[in-house]
Design a protein around this motif. Structure first.
Motif, PDB file in Angstrom:
ATOM      1  N   GLY A  33       0.820  -1.224   0.000  1.00  0.00           N
ATOM      2  CA  GLY A  33       0.000   0.000   0.000  1.00  0.00           C
ATOM      3  C   GLY A  33       0.846   1.264   0.000  1.00  0.00           C
ATOM      4  N   VAL A  34       2.069   1.146  -0.518  1.00  0.00           N
ATOM      5  CA  VAL A  34       2.947   2.321  -0.575  1.00  0.00           C
ATOM      6  C   VAL A  34       2.902   2.910  -1.987  1.00  0.00           C
ATOM      7  CG1 VAL A  34       5.313   3.163  -0.333  1.00  0.00           C
ATOM      8  CG2 VAL A  34       4.474   1.347   1.179  1.00  0.00           C
ATOM      9  N   PRO A  35       2.399   4.136  -2.144  1.00  0.00           N
ATOM     10  CA  PRO A  35       2.406   4.745  -3.467  1.00  0.00           C
ATOM     11  C   PRO A  35       3.822   5.204  -3.838  1.00  0.00           C
ATOM     12  CG  PRO A  35       1.512   6.286  -1.864  1.00  0.00           C
ATOM     13  CD  PRO A  35       1.810   5.012  -1.120  1.00  0.00           C
ATOM     14  N   ALA A  36       4.059   5.383  -5.127  1.00  0.00           N
ATOM     15  CA  ALA A  36       5.353   5.908  -5.579  1.00  0.00           C
ATOM     16  C   ALA A  36       5.513   7.344  -5.090  1.00  0.00           C
ATOM     17  CB  ALA A  36       5.417   5.873  -7.103  1.00  0.00           C
ATOM     18  N   CYS A  37       6.735   7.741  -4.695  1.00  0.00           N
ATOM     19  CA  CYS A  37       6.994   9.143  -4.317  1.00  0.00           C
ATOM     20  C   CYS A  37       6.537  10.069  -5.445  1.00  0.00           C
ATOM     21  CB  CYS A  37       8.474   9.376  -4.047  1.00  0.00           C
ATOM     22  SG  CYS A  37       9.173   8.354  -2.734  1.00  0.00           S
TER      23      CYS A  37
END
Lengths: 233, 406
Positions: free
Chosen positions: A134-138
């Motif tokens: 659930g980590v979006p791209a910076c």
């Protein structure tokens, strides 16, 4: 001859001292904010010690929010908290506008040696994120060139490794927060220590072309709800 | 017709009041500002007057209570009598003794009329629910019963009594300084039981825990403000800076939140009163280090390199931008703490309506070693007309880790 030279030096020194004492204080913002520029550079280039971040060209909305966060105790760094405590919003905006309008070259900072796996992980998190966690791209929020987006999203390039990893770490230790919902707190809660180091290392090593600027307002659609973007409940 | 009568009555009554032609709520707000209530009763990121700011004391931390009219967690069920009793006697609504972190020791001087006006103003604020958090007072200080004997020894209850031999302005100044301004709560030393010295009055003291020195306020011979004019006092309180020095640390906050909002008449009255404080005995300094002269010489070099461009070689500063260090009360105060901390932390003069874009000083904590900082502070405390004691590298080290007043 030597003696007259000595007298000349003395005379020159005396003149220099007098000139220094007599010189009027420039009535410029840059002179007024010597306390800021002594650490962050005359144009907000950033300091050399790895912890005083670049301010030049960051969106003004972001910068003012950080100054207010130090006042409110949402960000903790005693020197900064003390510095901004007696200032008001009008002056903070003027100071933020000054640094936001500076256009100076990006400096590169030394990056600790990283194993190729860490570099690859850093690149993955920055450019693609980690959907499984659930980590979006910076890049999804901070722009395709990581130069930030007007008026509230900061650029991530040209910052030292120490500064980036310290900021990500401070979200985890609750010494940095922002308006709820604090989307960065959500993102960081899904990163491991190794992830933080990988992201910081990859970002700090990324060269930045001159003339890189924040993207225009509204050019990204953040994948998370962020209070700072007026996306509160 | 009745309205006309009211206007006529007002015209006759108005000159008797302490503040003319202000409606009661505005008057209450003004007095609350003069008392700087918000400094303690508004948390850093909190709603106005809703409490929650932690007041650090040597005995533990005491969170300030909620002064908004919330029925359960604020002053909602209080009456004007209750409020006066708290200000005047230091006794809470529920009969318990308040701790003197709340300066009832000064507020006892406030008149009933002013207390009522402040209470009416507080009742007009939006109610905010903000339950009190417990204090962290250590044993035995957390036993409120001890307050009974403390009060017997250290608390003189009583409204301000005007001195008929003095002018109206002097009496107004004395009322504000001794009462709502609660100046002596910081500008005096405290004994080991946390009671402020009242004799001599306003003779300066170390602010506990925050570790800033609040200088002696006498403008007489050997006073902390010797050489200040009444105009200098007014300028500092109104704008945060004067020709003689700049407000810093906790005083900067007092100027921002309280004194800059006072009327010119009230500020002038405060200055008239301070001007009447007696001269002080010549200061007996702590002994100088044996090598103080050598240290000061080394400090002079540091001064020439880092300080003289702004504060000038002769220590007279640069006009409205940079304060004089010669005869500056914060340079020469007995402890050296203010000068050490200012060298380490730098900082801005407070932003006020009278000085909205203040100049600033860079922090030197990362530039100067303990030795160099001690040398330059020792130098400025010895140079020009200053005759204060030297400071040591160990003194500098002690304050490296506490840049702020929070």
């Amino acid at each position: 001859m030597r003696r007259s030279f000595g007298w000349f030096v003395l005379f020159a020194l005396a003149c220099a001292v007098r000139a220094q004492d007599a010189a009027p204080v420039p009535d410029t913002l840059q002179q007024r904010i010597a306390a800021c520029t002594s650490c962050h550079g005359p144009h907000g280039e950033g300091g050399e010690n790895g912890f005083n971040p670049r301010l030049a060209g960051k969106p003004a909305g972001y910068l003012v929010r950080q100054l207010q966060a130090f006042q409110k105790g949402l960000r903790h760094y005693e020197v900064m908290e003390y510095m901004v405590a007696p200032l008001d919003d009008v002056y903070l905006h003027e100071i933020a506008d000054y640094f936001a309008s500076q256009d100076v070259s990006y400096a590169m900072h030394p990056v600790p040696p990283m194993p190729p796996t860490a570099t690859a992980r850093g690149e993955q998190l920055v450019t693609k994120g980690d959907p499984a966690k659930g980590v979006p791209a910076c890049m999804a929020c901070h722009g395709p060139n990581l130069t930030g987006v007007q008026p509230d999203i900061p650029g991530l390039v040209g910052l030292p490794y120490d500064y980036i990893s310290a900021q990500l770490g401070s979200w985890r230790t609750n010494t940095r927060s922002t308006t709820a919902p604090d989307c960065m707190a959500t993102v960081v809660s899904r990163l491991t220590d190794a992830d933080i180091s990988a992201v910081a290392g990859w970002l700090a090593a990324r060269p930045v072309p001159d003339g890189a600027h924040p993207e225009p307002a509204g050019s990204v659609k953040p994948p998370l709800r962020c209070g700072v973007l007026g996306d509160g409940t | 017709m009745s309205r006309l009568r009211l206007v006529i009555a007002f015209l006759f009554l108005a000159p008797c009041g302490s503040a003319l032609a202000r409606d009661p709520l505005t008057e209450g707000q003004y007095l609350t500002t003069a008392g700087d209530c918000a400094s303690c009763h508004t948390a850093r990121n909190g709603k106005p007057m809703a409490g929650g700011r932690v007041v650090p004391t040597p005995f533990g931390a005491i969170p300030s209570p909620n002064l908004t009219p919330d029925a359960e967690t604020g002053l909602g069920t209080w009456t004007a009598d209750d409020f006066y009793k708290a200000l005047h006697e230091g006794i809470s609504h529920d009969g318990t003794s308040l701790y003197p972190a709340f300066p009832f020791t000064s507020y006892t001087k406030v008149t009933r009329a002013d207390s009522d006006a402040m209470f009416a103003y507080l009742k007009s604020l939006p109610a905010v629910r903000n339950p009190a958090t417990p204090n962290t007072l250590r044993w035995p200080y957390r036993m409120r019963s001890l307050m009974a004997s403390w009060r017997l020894m250290y608390f003189d209850e009583g409204e301000y009594q005007p001195d008929p031999k003095q002018s109206k302005a002097w009496n107004r100044g004395a009322y504000l300084v001794q009462g709502l301004g609660h100046c002596n709560e910081c500008h005096a030393n405290r004994n080991s039981f946390g009671a402020m010295a009242t004799e001599p009055f306003l003779a300066g003291g170390l602010v506990p825990v925050q570790n800033w020195y609040a200088p002696d306020l006498s403008m007489g011979r050997d006073g902390g403000l010797a050489g200040w004019s009444e105009a200098d006092v007014v300028a500092l309180l109104k704008t945060g800076r004067s020709a003689k020095g700049t407000a810093l640390g906790p005083m900067a906050e007092v100027v921002v939140k309280s004194t800059q909002h006072l009327t010119d008449d009230d500020l002038a009255a405060i200055a008239v009163y301070l001007k009447s404080l007696p001269p002080r005995p010549p200061v007996t300094q702590r002994g100088n280090a044996v090598d103080a002269a050598t240290v000061a010489q080394a400090g002079q070099k540091v001064y020439a390199q880092h300080c003289a461009a702004c504060h000038a070689t002769d220590g007279r500063g640069k006009g409205a931008a940079y304060p004089a260090l010669d005869a500056n009360a914060s340079v020469t105060e007995p402890t050296g703490i203010n000068a050490i901390r200012t060298v380490l932390s730098g900082g801005f003069a407070p932003a006020t309506a009278g000085n909205p874009r203040p100049y600033s000083m860079p922090p030197f904590s990362q530039v100067l070693s303990d030795e160099d900082a001690a040398a330059v502070v020792t130098y400025i405390r010895h140079a020009w007309s200053n005759r204060a004691s030297s400071v040591s590298p160990a003194d500098v080290r002690a304050y490296r880790s506490i840049p702020g007043a929070n």
